[in-house]
Design an enzyme around this catalytic site. Structure first.
Site, PDB file in Angstrom:
ATOM      1  N   LYS A 114     -11.275  -1.713   6.182  1.00 13.39           N
ATOM      2  CA  LYS A 114     -10.112  -1.350   6.988  1.00 13.39           C
ATOM      3  C   LYS A 114     -10.607  -0.905   8.358  1.00 13.39           C
ATOM      4  CE  LYS A 114      -6.297   2.006   6.992  1.00 13.39           C
ATOM      5  NZ  LYS A 114      -5.497   2.904   6.128  1.00 13.39           N
TER       6      LYS A 114
ATOM      7  N   GLU B  68       0.849  -1.195   0.000  1.00 15.47           N
ATOM      8  CA  GLU B  68       0.000   0.000   0.000  1.00 15.47           C
ATOM      9  C   GLU B  68       0.883   1.243   0.000  1.00 15.47           C
ATOM     10  OE1 GLU B  68      -2.869   2.463   3.064  1.00 15.47           O
ATOM     11  OE2 GLU B  68      -2.867   0.262   3.215  1.00 15.47           O
TER      12      GLU B  68
ATOM     13  N   ARG C 190       0.681  10.476   0.260  1.00 16.07           N
ATOM     14  CA  ARG C 190       1.000  11.526   1.235  1.00 16.07           C
ATOM     15  C   ARG C 190       2.181  12.382   0.812  1.00 16.07           C
ATOM     16  NH1 ARG C 190       0.765   7.884   6.807  1.00 16.07           N
ATOM     17  NH2 ARG C 190      -1.342   7.012   6.467  1.00 16.07           N
TER      18      ARG C 190
END
Length: 216
Positions: free
Chosen positions: A137, A49, A53
Protein backbone atom coordinates in the site's frame (compact mmCIF):
# COMPACT_ATOMS: atom_id res chain seq x y z
CA UNK A 1 -18.59 -16.08 14.95
CA UNK A 2 -16.00 -17.28 12.44
CA UNK A 3 -17.07 -16.86 8.85
CA UNK A 4 -16.53 -19.68 6.34
CA UNK A 5 -13.36 -19.31 4.30
CA UNK A 6 -12.66 -20.39 0.72
CA UNK A 7 -10.71 -23.63 0.30
CA UNK A 8 -7.97 -21.86 -1.67
CA UNK A 9 -7.34 -18.33 -0.48
CA UNK A 10 -6.24 -15.79 -3.10
CA UNK A 11 -2.89 -14.07 -2.71
CA UNK A 12 -2.74 -10.35 -2.07
CA UNK A 13 -1.49 -9.81 -5.64
CA UNK A 14 -4.52 -11.67 -7.00
CA UNK A 15 -6.88 -9.67 -4.78
CA UNK A 16 -5.45 -6.35 -5.95
CA UNK A 17 -6.13 -7.30 -9.57
CA UNK A 18 -9.83 -8.01 -9.00
CA UNK A 19 -11.01 -4.38 -9.06
CA UNK A 20 -9.45 -1.08 -10.14
CA UNK A 21 -10.71 0.57 -6.95
CA UNK A 22 -10.93 -0.83 -3.43
CA UNK A 23 -13.53 1.03 -1.36
CA UNK A 24 -12.11 2.02 2.04
CA UNK A 25 -15.09 1.71 4.35
CA UNK A 26 -15.84 2.90 7.88
CA UNK A 27 -19.05 1.46 9.30
CA UNK A 28 -21.01 2.30 12.42
CA UNK A 29 -23.67 -0.38 11.95
CA UNK A 30 -23.42 -3.99 10.65
CA UNK A 31 -26.81 -3.87 8.90
CA UNK A 32 -25.85 -0.74 6.99
CA UNK A 33 -22.50 -2.34 6.20
CA UNK A 34 -24.20 -5.27 4.50
CA UNK A 35 -26.49 -3.10 2.36
CA UNK A 36 -23.66 -0.76 1.32
CA UNK A 37 -21.43 -3.73 0.48
CA UNK A 38 -24.14 -5.33 -1.64
CA UNK A 39 -24.49 -2.06 -3.57
CA UNK A 40 -20.74 -1.85 -4.14
CA UNK A 41 -20.58 -5.43 -5.37
CA UNK A 42 -23.57 -4.88 -7.68
CA UNK A 43 -21.67 -1.92 -9.09
CA UNK A 44 -18.68 -4.09 -9.93
CA UNK A 45 -16.35 -3.57 -6.95
CA UNK A 46 -15.88 -6.92 -5.21
CA UNK A 47 -12.87 -6.11 -3.02
CA UNK A 48 -13.87 -4.20 0.12
CA UNK A 49 -11.67 -2.87 2.92
CA UNK A 50 -13.45 -2.42 6.25
CA UNK A 51 -11.36 -0.18 8.48
CA UNK A 52 -11.04 -1.14 12.13
CA UNK A 53 -11.82 2.37 13.31
CA UNK A 54 -15.20 1.89 14.98
CA UNK A 55 -16.58 -0.43 17.67
CA UNK A 56 -18.82 -2.01 15.03
CA UNK A 57 -16.03 -2.74 12.54
CA UNK A 58 -15.38 -6.41 13.33
CA UNK A 59 -19.09 -7.22 13.51
CA UNK A 60 -19.62 -5.44 10.19
CA UNK A 61 -16.76 -7.37 8.61
CA UNK A 62 -18.16 -10.67 9.87
CA UNK A 63 -21.63 -9.86 8.54
CA UNK A 64 -20.26 -8.94 5.11
CA UNK A 65 -18.21 -12.14 4.98
CA UNK A 66 -21.35 -14.12 5.81
CA UNK A 67 -24.07 -12.25 3.93
CA UNK A 68 -22.31 -10.85 0.83
CA UNK A 69 -20.75 -13.99 -0.66
CA UNK A 70 -19.46 -12.29 -3.81
CA UNK A 71 -17.42 -9.80 -1.79
CA UNK A 72 -13.74 -10.24 -1.05
CA UNK A 73 -13.72 -8.45 2.28
CA UNK A 74 -10.66 -7.47 4.25
CA UNK A 75 -9.72 -5.49 7.33
CA UNK A 76 -8.03 -2.10 7.10
CA UNK A 77 -6.22 0.04 9.66
CA UNK A 78 -4.77 -3.10 11.24
CA UNK A 79 -2.19 -1.71 13.65
CA UNK A 80 -1.54 -4.48 16.20
CA UNK A 81 -1.09 -8.27 16.14
CA UNK A 82 -4.25 -8.74 18.20
CA UNK A 83 -6.27 -6.94 15.52
CA UNK A 84 -4.81 -9.23 12.87
CA UNK A 85 -6.06 -12.27 14.77
CA UNK A 86 -9.46 -10.69 15.39
CA UNK A 87 -9.85 -9.81 11.71
CA UNK A 88 -8.96 -13.36 10.68
CA UNK A 89 -11.51 -14.77 13.12
CA UNK A 90 -14.16 -12.42 11.72
CA UNK A 91 -13.61 -13.76 8.20
CA UNK A 92 -11.22 -11.23 6.69
CA UNK A 93 -9.67 -12.44 3.44
CA UNK A 94 -6.83 -9.93 3.68
CA UNK A 95 -5.46 -7.33 6.10
CA UNK A 96 -4.18 -3.83 5.35
CA UNK A 97 -2.09 -1.47 7.44
CA UNK A 98 -1.09 2.17 6.85
CA UNK A 99 2.49 1.16 7.70
CA UNK A 100 4.23 -1.74 9.36
CA UNK A 101 6.00 -2.79 12.54
CA UNK A 102 8.12 -5.86 13.28
CA UNK A 103 5.35 -7.24 15.49
CA UNK A 104 2.75 -6.79 12.76
CA UNK A 105 4.96 -8.47 10.17
CA UNK A 106 5.43 -11.38 12.57
CA UNK A 107 1.66 -11.67 13.03
CA UNK A 108 1.13 -11.67 9.28
CA UNK A 109 3.78 -14.36 8.83
CA UNK A 110 1.92 -16.61 11.29
CA UNK A 111 -1.45 -16.08 9.59
CA UNK A 112 -2.97 -17.59 6.46
CA UNK A 113 -4.58 -14.22 5.72
CA UNK A 114 -2.47 -12.22 3.23
CA UNK A 115 -1.13 -8.83 4.26
CA UNK A 116 -0.89 -5.51 2.40
CA UNK A 117 1.52 -3.36 4.44
CA UNK A 118 1.91 0.35 3.89
CA UNK A 119 4.96 2.33 2.79
CA UNK A 120 5.53 5.97 1.93
CA UNK A 121 9.23 6.06 1.06
CA UNK A 122 11.85 4.14 -0.89
CA UNK A 123 13.46 2.96 2.34
CA UNK A 124 10.19 1.56 3.68
CA UNK A 125 9.40 -0.11 0.36
CA UNK A 126 12.85 -1.69 0.27
CA UNK A 127 12.43 -2.97 3.84
CA UNK A 128 9.10 -4.56 2.96
CA UNK A 129 10.46 -6.05 -0.26
CA UNK A 130 13.31 -7.59 1.72
CA UNK A 131 10.66 -9.11 4.02
CA UNK A 132 8.92 -10.67 1.02
CA UNK A 133 6.24 -8.07 0.28
CA UNK A 134 6.22 -7.20 -3.42
CA UNK A 135 2.65 -5.83 -3.12
CA UNK A 136 2.41 -2.75 -0.94
CA UNK A 137 0.00 0.00 0.00
CA UNK A 138 1.34 3.46 -0.85
CA UNK A 139 0.02 5.68 1.93
CA UNK A 140 -0.78 8.51 2.30
CA UNK A 141 -0.64 8.68 -1.48
CA UNK A 142 -1.28 12.34 -2.23
CA UNK A 143 0.71 13.83 0.69
CA UNK A 144 3.56 11.37 0.03
CA UNK A 145 4.11 12.57 -3.52
CA UNK A 146 1.29 11.04 -5.56
CA UNK A 147 1.86 9.80 -9.07
CA UNK A 148 5.20 11.61 -9.34
CA UNK A 149 6.57 9.63 -6.40
CA UNK A 150 5.34 6.33 -7.81
CA UNK A 151 6.89 7.11 -11.20
CA UNK A 152 10.18 7.81 -9.44
CA UNK A 153 10.01 4.51 -7.54
CA UNK A 154 9.23 2.43 -10.63
CA UNK A 155 12.73 2.39 -12.10
CA UNK A 156 14.77 1.46 -9.00
CA UNK A 157 12.05 -0.79 -7.51
CA UNK A 158 10.43 -2.52 -10.51
CA UNK A 159 9.43 -5.61 -8.50
CA UNK A 160 6.96 -3.68 -6.33
CA UNK A 161 3.29 -3.25 -7.17
CA UNK A 162 1.36 -0.60 -5.25
CA UNK A 163 -2.17 0.13 -4.12
CA UNK A 164 -2.10 3.91 -3.50
CA UNK A 165 -4.56 5.16 -0.89
CA UNK A 166 -5.08 8.55 0.71
CA UNK A 167 -6.51 11.68 -0.86
CA UNK A 168 -7.57 9.92 -4.07
CA UNK A 169 -10.90 10.58 -5.77
CA UNK A 170 -12.36 9.44 -9.08
CA UNK A 171 -10.52 12.06 -11.15
CA UNK A 172 -7.15 11.39 -9.53
CA UNK A 173 -7.62 7.62 -9.71
CA UNK A 174 -7.24 7.64 -13.48
CA UNK A 175 -3.70 9.01 -13.28
CA UNK A 176 -2.64 6.39 -10.75
CA UNK A 177 -4.14 3.49 -12.69
CA UNK A 178 -2.19 4.52 -15.79
CA UNK A 179 1.07 3.73 -13.98
CA UNK A 180 2.59 0.29 -14.64
CA UNK A 181 3.46 -0.24 -10.96
CA UNK A 182 -0.11 0.41 -9.73
CA UNK A 183 -2.53 -2.52 -9.48
CA UNK A 184 -5.46 -0.59 -8.05
CA UNK A 185 -6.25 2.36 -5.81
CA UNK A 186 -8.07 2.66 -2.51
CA UNK A 187 -10.64 5.35 -1.90
CA UNK A 188 -13.35 6.43 0.49
CA UNK A 189 -15.43 8.44 -1.99
CA UNK A 190 -17.64 5.44 -2.86
CA UNK A 191 -19.75 5.72 0.29
CA UNK A 192 -20.53 9.42 0.88
CA UNK A 193 -21.79 10.22 4.37
CA UNK A 194 -25.09 11.63 3.10
CA UNK A 195 -25.75 8.55 0.96
CA UNK A 196 -25.02 6.27 3.90
CA UNK A 197 -27.25 8.31 6.21
CA UNK A 198 -30.17 8.23 3.77
CA UNK A 199 -29.63 4.59 2.76
CA UNK A 200 -29.22 5.65 -0.85
CA UNK A 201 -27.85 2.32 -2.07
CA UNK A 202 -28.65 3.15 -5.69
CA UNK A 203 -26.30 6.12 -5.55
CA UNK A 204 -23.54 3.99 -4.01
CA UNK A 205 -24.05 1.40 -6.74
CA UNK A 206 -23.75 4.11 -9.40
CA UNK A 207 -20.53 5.40 -7.84
CA UNK A 208 -19.16 1.87 -7.77
CA UNK A 209 -20.08 1.27 -11.40
CA UNK A 210 -18.35 4.51 -12.37
CA UNK A 211 -15.21 3.45 -10.49
CA UNK A 212 -15.28 -0.07 -11.92
CA UNK A 213 -15.34 1.39 -15.44
CA UNK A 214 -11.88 2.89 -14.89
CA UNK A 215 -10.50 -0.45 -16.01
CA UNK A 216 -13.14 -1.83 -18.35
Amino acid sequence: MTAPRPSVAPTIAEILRLSPVIPVLTFEDPDTAVEASRALVRGGLRVLEVTLRTPAALAALARIARDVPDAVVGAGTVLRPAQYAEAEAAGAMFCVSPGFTPALLDAAARSEVPFLPGASSAAESMTLLDAGYAAQKFFPAEPAGGTAMLKALAAPLPAITFCPTGGIDLAKARGYLDLPNVACVGGSWLTPADAMASADWDRIERLAREAASLRA
